[in-house]
Design a protein around this motif. Sequence first.
Motif, mmCIF file in Angstrom:
data_model
loop_
_atom_site.group_PDB
_atom_site.id
_atom_site.type_symbol
_atom_site.label_atom_id
_atom_site.label_comp_id
_atom_site.label_asym_id
_atom_site.label_seq_id
_atom_site.Cartn_x
_atom_site.Cartn_y
_atom_site.Cartn_z
ATOM 1 N N HIS A 70 51.960 50.341 44.095
ATOM 2 C CA HIS A 70 52.860 50.682 45.196
ATOM 3 C C HIS A 70 54.318 50.396 44.856
ATOM 4 O O HIS A 70 55.213 51.192 45.197
ATOM 5 N N CYS A 71 54.573 49.278 44.197
ATOM 6 C CA CYS A 71 55.962 48.965 43.837
ATOM 7 C C CYS A 71 56.504 49.983 42.846
ATOM 8 O O CYS A 71 57.643 50.456 42.977
ATOM 9 N N ALA A 73 54.256 39.632 40.867
ATOM 10 C CA ALA A 73 53.461 39.059 41.959
ATOM 11 C C ALA A 73 51.974 39.199 41.676
ATOM 12 O O ALA A 73 51.512 40.253 41.231
ATOM 13 N N GLY A 74 51.242 38.142 41.937
ATOM 14 C CA GLY A 74 49.806 38.207 41.710
ATOM 15 C C GLY A 74 49.104 36.962 42.206
ATOM 16 O O GLY A 74 49.745 35.935 42.472
ATOM 17 N N ILE A 75 47.802 37.064 42.338
ATOM 18 C CA ILE A 75 46.976 35.918 42.682
ATOM 19 C C ILE A 75 45.889 35.789 41.619
ATOM 20 O O ILE A 75 45.453 36.788 41.047
ATOM 21 N N ALA A 115 44.069 44.385 45.841
ATOM 22 C CA ALA A 115 45.179 44.804 46.709
ATOM 23 C C ALA A 115 46.502 44.226 46.236
ATOM 24 O O ALA A 115 47.540 44.898 46.266
ATOM 25 N N VAL A 116 46.480 42.975 45.804
ATOM 26 C CA VAL A 116 47.721 42.324 45.363
ATOM 27 C C VAL A 116 48.049 42.683 43.914
ATOM 28 O O VAL A 116 49.142 43.182 43.608
ATOM 29 N N ASN A 117 47.104 42.453 43.022
ATOM 30 C CA ASN A 117 47.404 42.557 41.595
ATOM 31 C C ASN A 117 47.518 43.985 41.078
ATOM 32 O O ASN A 117 48.394 44.278 40.255
ATOM 33 N N LEU A 118 46.635 44.857 41.536
ATOM 34 C CA LEU A 118 46.642 46.231 41.014
ATOM 35 C C LEU A 118 47.312 47.201 41.976
ATOM 36 O O LEU A 118 48.271 47.892 41.603
ATOM 37 N N GLY A 133 43.320 46.739 34.919
ATOM 38 C CA GLY A 133 43.794 47.941 35.597
ATOM 39 C C GLY A 133 45.293 48.119 35.478
ATOM 40 O O GLY A 133 45.795 49.243 35.369
ATOM 41 N N VAL A 134 46.020 47.018 35.499
ATOM 42 C CA VAL A 134 47.480 47.079 35.346
ATOM 43 C C VAL A 134 47.846 47.681 33.991
ATOM 44 O O VAL A 134 48.798 48.462 33.876
ATOM 45 N N ILE A 135 47.081 47.349 32.958
ATOM 46 C CA ILE A 135 47.356 47.912 31.630
ATOM 47 C C ILE A 135 47.127 49.424 31.626
ATOM 48 O O ILE A 135 47.967 50.197 31.140
#
Length: 257
Positions: free
Chosen positions: A124-125, A95-97, A116-119, A165-167
């Motif tokens: 949280h998931c 999920a992402g925008i 809030a959505v991407n990172l 940040g995801v990485i």
Amino acid sequence: MSGLPAWSEPRTAIVTGSGSGIGLATGMRLAAEGAAVAVWDIDGDSAKAAAAQITEAGGTAVGLAVDVADRSRIDEALAEVRSLLGPATILVNNAGISPFKRFLDISAEDFARVMAVNLAGTFHCCQAVAPDMIAAGWGRIVNISSSSAQTGNTRQAHYAASKAGVIGLSRSLAQELGPKGITVNIVPPSFIDTPALRGSAEAGFLGSGVESHVQSTPVRRVGRPEDIASACVYLARDEAGFITGQVVGVNGGRVIV
């Protein structure tokens, strides 16, 4: 793909943002390999339609409306998944925008929403699902980043920052969760033909359009959602248990780092 069974025992997978595009292709492939799939999407109708598509193809799936920026809804949906399909030990955070805006025009609210959505949504998931993986002594997390995290992208400073940040998050989790039998890997797609990409093209953000970028791609084609799905499913298999903390570029050679 190997001729070996994907998993030595039944697995339940959660794929976020799987009402269409990369997420749907990944859910379809996981189901084809034998996993029960929870389709999470902010659009509940799309989630249910995708789950129906998986079921019609012979898989097991349930579709749930989930906004990954809402931790309380994540926890509620996870409880539903446990009840309907069993504890989830595979998680694909897709999920992402991906908005476009000039750097000087990005508001604090714009920046916060993308984060809030991407990172934060990915954080949280992962945090919500990890206890079930720890209890099972086995888990696979695949986080979808973006080639923009590796190269940057004009008019997407907030998006590129969130995906970078995801990485960092994923590599930290790989170290912390590895001793628990959980692998965490990252797939950063580049130029995949999805509804989001077509929307960006229609808005004029991709120059002369999607096809105009083929000549700058070494394999001379635009990527397909199934290309990303194949990588995600491999990383979720039993046989990928010695692969963790890795950035697996699926980009047709557009980005080599």
